[in-house]
Design an enzyme around this catalytic site. Structure first.
Site, PDB file in Angstrom:
ATOM      1  N   ARG A 179       2.306  -4.577 -36.294  1.00 42.59           N
ATOM      2  CA  ARG A 179       1.055  -3.896 -35.924  1.00 42.59           C
ATOM      3  C   ARG A 179       0.004  -4.861 -35.413  1.00 42.59           C
ATOM      4  O   ARG A 179      -1.019  -4.441 -34.865  1.00 42.59           O
ATOM      5  CB  ARG A 179       0.508  -3.131 -37.123  1.00 42.59           C
ATOM      6  CG  ARG A 179       1.519  -2.212 -37.782  1.00 42.59           C
ATOM      7  CD  ARG A 179       1.027  -1.702 -39.106  1.00 42.59           C
ATOM      8  NE  ARG A 179       2.098  -1.079 -39.885  1.00 42.59           N
ATOM      9  CZ  ARG A 179       2.949  -1.732 -40.645  1.00 42.59           C
ATOM     10  NH1 ARG A 179       2.848  -3.065 -40.753  1.00 42.59           N
ATOM     11  NH2 ARG A 179       3.919  -1.107 -41.296  1.00 42.59           N
ATOM     12  N   LYS A 221      -0.599  11.468 -35.793  1.00 46.99           N
ATOM     13  CA  LYS A 221      -0.994  11.428 -37.202  1.00 46.99           C
ATOM     14  C   LYS A 221      -2.227  10.551 -37.399  1.00 46.99           C
ATOM     15  O   LYS A 221      -3.195  10.950 -38.055  1.00 46.99           O
ATOM     16  CB  LYS A 221       0.184  10.946 -38.047  1.00 46.99           C
ATOM     17  CG  LYS A 221       0.007  11.141 -39.530  1.00 46.99           C
ATOM     18  CD  LYS A 221      -0.639   9.929 -40.145  1.00 46.99           C
ATOM     19  CE  LYS A 221      -0.821  10.136 -41.642  1.00 46.99           C
ATOM     20  NZ  LYS A 221      -1.467   8.956 -42.246  1.00 46.99           N
ATOM     21  N   PRO A 238      -3.811  16.100 -40.237  1.00 43.71           N
ATOM     22  CA  PRO A 238      -2.813  15.021 -40.146  1.00 43.71           C
ATOM     23  C   PRO A 238      -1.543  15.407 -40.896  1.00 43.71           C
ATOM     24  O   PRO A 238      -1.609  15.804 -42.054  1.00 43.71           O
ATOM     25  CB  PRO A 238      -3.509  13.834 -40.836  1.00 43.71           C
ATOM     26  CG  PRO A 238      -4.956  14.210 -40.936  1.00 43.71           C
ATOM     27  CD  PRO A 238      -5.000  15.698 -40.990  1.00 43.71           C
ATOM     28  N   ASP A 240       1.710  13.989 -42.354  1.00 44.45           N
ATOM     29  CA  ASP A 240       2.575  12.876 -42.736  1.00 44.45           C
ATOM     30  C   ASP A 240       3.747  13.455 -43.529  1.00 44.45           C
ATOM     31  O   ASP A 240       3.889  14.664 -43.636  1.00 44.45           O
ATOM     32  CB  ASP A 240       1.801  11.856 -43.572  1.00 44.45           C
ATOM     33  CG  ASP A 240       1.139  12.502 -44.773  1.00 44.45           C
ATOM     34  OD1 ASP A 240       1.821  13.270 -45.484  1.00 44.45           O
ATOM     35  OD2 ASP A 240      -0.054  12.261 -45.002  1.00 44.45           O
TER      36      ASP A 240
END
Length: 311
Positions: A179, A221, A238, A240
């Site tokens: 990331r 998300k 969202p 998940d």
DNA sequence: GGGCAGGTGTAAT
DNA sequence: ATTACACCTGCC
């Protein structure tokens, strides 16, 4: 409107008292997965607000905040914590849904935080394909390494201009892993004025979402998390793994559905309260999951104990 | 020690 | 538009 009574200076700092209406629950609001930098322990929450280390505690109809610097910060803190949200009315509306009505006794009091968009954006990019202890560790390391030091053991969240000129190797040392390039790219977009996090506040949900989805490391998300937890866009839902499981089991008779179908279903059903519905479903599902984990841990321990005894 | 954990980007259909 | 796969890394 009088928000906050200041005074009562002590060596610990200035105490501010904020009024709190039921069913607001500070600990639940701070531990239900919206923010990652509050340390909650025995009913007390320590964190950073308005560039100051603060300690929060809720007790009988009020919320004590120790450490604020400016009188204006009381109203800003109240807004950040969602103390200005009509939770009673919101939960009454949610309770018209029979699933949520059953869940609410265990989840009541969750408000939606109004986080800083930049910090929220980075936090949820870091959260992808990750687990909570490591997300917290990563954000803490980022703050210690690149954030302004505010006190002995308190660091501000790093500014975009600082992360923009940080090497990928240094970012990876904060356990960002793959990331790292996303975070730096985001920092450079913001630092260069090509993305202005605060500007999305004025946009409608769909438009703001489109903008977020163009950003590196930001999918549906993460976009919905930021829209909900920073901008207060109530339509955001969202999805998940936890929420997906919860909706499939509780609303779709256990039938598997795509993430997009689940979001569309929830937005049609809950409208601008979708975000609150998501929080209750998520919190409830994760509590159950954690209960299962705790039981497995205990079973594992007792198995190990029995083996130990046999020796 | 292999698998898992708050998804996203990319390539291929 | 949908599907398959790789991916940093700490932790159990």
């Amino acid at each position: 409107m009088t928000v906050g009574v200041r005074g009562l200076a002590s060596e610990a700092g200035v105490r501010t008292v904020l009024p709190v209406a039921p069913p607001y629950d500070l600990v639940r609001t701070l531990t239900c997965g919206q923010a990652f930098r509050w340390q909650v322990e025995s009913g007390e929450a320590r964190g950073i607000f308005a560039g100051m280390p603060v300690t929060l505690r809720q007790r009988d109809g009020q919320l004590d905040a120790v450490g604020l610097a400016l009188s204006d910060d009381a109203a800003r803190l109240a807004h950040y914590l969602g103390l200005d949200q009509p939770l009673r009315r919101i939960e009454q509306a949610l309770a018209r849904d029979s699933v949520l009505r059953r869940i609410l006794p265990a989840t009541t009091g969750i408000a939606l935080l109004r986080q800083d968009p930049w910090e929220c954006l980075v936090s949820f990019v870091v959260s992808t394909f990750n687990n909570i202890p490591k997300i917290e560790l990563t954000l803490d390391r980022l703050a210690r390494a690149f954030g302004e030091r505010l006190a002995e053991t308190a660091w501000a969240f790093p500014r975009a201009e600082r992360l923009a000129r940080t090497g990928l190797a240094d970012l990876r040392r904060c356990l960002l892993g793959y990331r790292a390039p996303y975070v730096r790219a985001l920092a450079r977009l913001v630092d260069g004025g090509r993305f202005e996090p605060d500007a999305l506040a004025a946009l409608a949900y769909a438009e703001a979402r489109d903008r977020l989805l163009r950003l590196p490391g930001v999918g549906e998300k993460v976009a919905d998390c930021v829209l909900l937890f920073a901008y207060g866009k109530g339509e955001a839902f969202p999805v998940d793994v936890w929420v997906k499981r919860a909706v499939e089991r509780r609303y779709l008779k256990g039938k598997p559905a795509t993430v997009r179908d689940i979001r569309a279903f929830a937005q049609a059903r809950f409208g601008t309260l979708a975000g609150y519905a998501q929080q209750h479903l998520f919190y409830n599902e994760r509590e159950q999951g954690n209960r299962g984990t705790r039981e497995r841990d205990r079973d594992r321990r007792s198995r190990a104990d029995r083996q130990e005894e046999r020796r």
